[in-house]
Design a protein around this motif. Structure first.
Motif, short mmCIF file in Angstrom:
data_model
loop_
_atom_site.label_atom_id
_atom_site.label_comp_id
_atom_site.label_asym_id
_atom_site.label_seq_id
_atom_site.Cartn_x
_atom_site.Cartn_y
_atom_site.Cartn_z
N ARG A 1 0.83 -1.20 0.00
CA ARG A 1 0.00 0.00 0.00
C ARG A 1 0.86 1.26 0.00
O ARG A 1 0.56 2.24 -0.68
CB ARG A 1 -0.93 0.00 1.21
N PHE A 2 1.94 1.21 0.77
CA PHE A 2 2.84 2.36 0.83
C PHE A 2 3.52 2.59 -0.52
O PHE A 2 3.64 3.72 -0.99
CB PHE A 2 3.89 2.15 1.92
N LEU A 3 3.97 1.52 -1.16
CA LEU A 3 4.60 1.65 -2.48
C LEU A 3 3.60 2.21 -3.49
O LEU A 3 3.96 3.06 -4.32
CB LEU A 3 5.13 0.29 -2.94
N THR A 4 2.37 1.74 -3.44
CA THR A 4 1.34 2.24 -4.35
C THR A 4 1.08 3.72 -4.13
O THR A 4 0.94 4.50 -5.08
CB THR A 4 0.04 1.44 -4.17
N LEU A 5 1.05 4.13 -2.87
CA LEU A 5 0.81 5.53 -2.54
C LEU A 5 1.93 6.42 -3.10
O LEU A 5 1.67 7.54 -3.56
CB LEU A 5 0.72 5.69 -1.03
N GLN A 6 3.15 5.91 -3.10
CA GLN A 6 4.27 6.69 -3.62
C GLN A 6 4.10 7.03 -5.10
O GLN A 6 4.57 8.06 -5.57
CB GLN A 6 5.58 5.92 -3.43
N MET A 7 3.42 6.17 -5.83
CA MET A 7 3.27 6.37 -7.27
C MET A 7 1.98 7.08 -7.64
O MET A 7 1.70 7.30 -8.82
CB MET A 7 3.34 5.02 -8.00
N HIS B 1 6.23 10.40 -6.00
CA HIS B 1 7.17 10.54 -4.89
C HIS B 1 8.61 10.14 -5.24
O HIS B 1 9.50 10.31 -4.41
CB HIS B 1 6.68 9.69 -3.71
N ALA B 2 8.85 9.62 -6.44
CA ALA B 2 10.20 9.11 -6.76
C ALA B 2 10.67 9.65 -8.11
O ALA B 2 10.69 8.93 -9.11
CB ALA B 2 10.20 7.59 -6.76
N PRO B 3 11.08 10.92 -8.20
CA PRO B 3 11.49 11.49 -9.49
C PRO B 3 12.69 10.80 -10.12
O PRO B 3 12.81 10.80 -11.35
CB PRO B 3 11.81 12.96 -9.14
N PHE B 4 13.55 10.19 -9.33
CA PHE B 4 14.70 9.48 -9.90
C PHE B 4 14.29 8.21 -10.63
O PHE B 4 15.04 7.70 -11.47
CB PHE B 4 15.74 9.18 -8.82
N LEU B 5 13.10 7.69 -10.32
CA LEU B 5 12.56 6.56 -11.08
C LEU B 5 11.74 7.04 -12.27
O LEU B 5 11.78 6.44 -13.35
CB LEU B 5 11.69 5.69 -10.19
N SER B 6 11.00 8.13 -12.09
CA SER B 6 10.14 8.64 -13.16
C SER B 6 10.93 9.35 -14.25
O SER B 6 10.60 9.25 -15.43
CB SER B 6 9.10 9.61 -12.56
N TYR B 7 11.97 10.08 -13.84
CA TYR B 7 12.76 10.88 -14.78
C TYR B 7 14.25 10.67 -14.50
O TYR B 7 14.95 11.59 -14.07
CB TYR B 7 12.43 12.37 -14.64
N PRO B 8 14.78 9.47 -14.73
CA PRO B 8 16.18 9.20 -14.35
C PRO B 8 17.19 10.09 -15.05
O PRO B 8 18.15 10.57 -14.41
CB PRO B 8 16.37 7.72 -14.72
N GLU B 9 17.02 10.34 -16.34
CA GLU B 9 18.01 11.15 -17.06
C GLU B 9 17.98 12.60 -16.58
O GLU B 9 19.04 13.22 -16.37
CB GLU B 9 17.76 11.08 -18.57
N GLN B 10 16.79 13.16 -16.40
CA GLN B 10 16.69 14.53 -15.91
C GLN B 10 17.22 14.64 -14.49
O GLN B 10 17.85 15.64 -14.13
CB GLN B 10 15.24 15.01 -15.96
N PHE B 11 16.98 13.62 -13.70
CA PHE B 11 17.49 13.59 -12.32
C PHE B 11 19.01 13.67 -12.31
O PHE B 11 19.60 14.48 -11.58
CB PHE B 11 17.01 12.33 -11.63
N GLY C 1 8.34 15.89 -7.12
CA GLY C 1 7.28 15.60 -8.08
C GLY C 1 6.07 16.48 -7.82
O GLY C 1 5.66 16.64 -6.66
N GLU C 2 5.48 17.04 -8.86
CA GLU C 2 4.37 17.97 -8.66
C GLU C 2 3.10 17.28 -8.17
O GLU C 2 2.19 17.93 -7.67
CB GLU C 2 4.08 18.75 -9.94
N ASN C 3 3.01 15.95 -8.31
CA ASN C 3 1.83 15.21 -7.86
C ASN C 3 2.11 14.34 -6.63
O ASN C 3 1.35 13.41 -6.33
CB ASN C 3 1.30 14.33 -8.99
N ASP C 4 3.17 14.63 -5.93
CA ASP C 4 3.57 13.85 -4.75
C ASP C 4 2.49 13.98 -3.66
O ASP C 4 2.15 15.08 -3.24
CB ASP C 4 4.91 14.38 -4.23
#
Length: 256
Positions: free
Chosen positions: A142-148, A235-245, A204-207
């Protein structure tokens, strides 16, 4: 001294990364090779997480003391979520060692208060704490799902999160409880203005775990801060946008 598990790789200025609650340093696997081309990268497992043993009393101050002992003499320090709160404490405590600070999806106060609307409902944090003891696997999922939540690539990134999470042994249950209590109780708002280092705020703007307004507030309080908001990101911009990160960290290394 508790022997923390640290994976070091790459060449360049030292960069230490601290993961969030219930996770481990494997969470950085999608960006670590790129970062290691520019940095000497140190990926730390927090006490009781990943391959690091649990250490009592498990307070925020205690974890900060343990990590202080393994910091390079001069480093950039990055922390995600709970790891960001630890990073802030380290920056305040060791300003000579921590030369630059990177706060990823972090807040000075996780829990909502009367004078702080940018936090998570205290009842939700308490529910996580209670459910951990009843059904560990369901609570973590549930916590992992909430992060996304709110992320346009939620299903793909959620599968990455679950894969990373289960790559290593389950976190120590006591460490999970201690970490949640830190999230419930910690409030750094009255001290954050004392951070003198250059700070990079990545959010993340939707965190929905650490509200973007918390990053806005920190940006106002920190005179040497730069804020980057990732669109359609949870909640995890390094996973969503790795290159930009990675680009953000490299630019911060050069220009801050």
């Amino acid at each position: 001294m508790t022997q923390l598990h640290i994976e070091s790789l790459g060449h360049g200025p030292d960069l230490v990364l601290l993961h969030g609650w219930a996770m481990h340093s494997g969470i950085w696997s999608g960006v670590q090779d790129q970062l290691a081309q520019q940095f000497r990268l140190h990926l730390v497992d927090l006490p009781g997480h990943g391959l690091s043993p649990m250490s009592e009393p498990g307070t925020l101050e205690h974890w900060v003391e343990i990590i202080t002992e393994i910091l390079p003499e001069r480093c950039m320090l990055g922390g995600w979520s709970l790891g960001g709160q630890i990073a802030m404490e380290l920056a305040l405590r060791e300003p000579r060692q921590v030369q630059k600070l990177i706060l990823i999806s972090t807040t000075p106060c996780f829990a909502k208060n009367e004078d702080w609307e940018s936090g998570m409902e205290r009842k939700l944090l308490q529910l996580f704490l209670e459910n951990l003891k009843l059904n560990y696997a369901t609570t973590i999922n549930r916590f992992l799902t909430l992060q996304m939540s709110g992320d346009r690539g939620a299903s793909k990134i959620l599968s990455q999160l679950r894969k990373h999470f289960f790559q290593r042994d389950e976190p120590n249950p006591v460490a999970l409880e201690k970490g949640l209590k830190i999230l419930q109780q910690s409030d750094l708002r009255d001290r954050i203005a004392a951070i003198q280092q250059p700070v990079l705020l990545l959010h993340g703007e939707n965190d929905v775990i650490t509200h973007p307004a918390a990053a806005d507030w920190m940006h106002e309080q920190l005179p040497q801060s730069r804020r980057v908001m990732f669109a359609h990101c949870g909640h995890a911009p390094f996973l969503s946008y790795p290159e930009q990160f990675v680009t953000c960290l490299n630019e911060f290394r050069i220009h801050a």
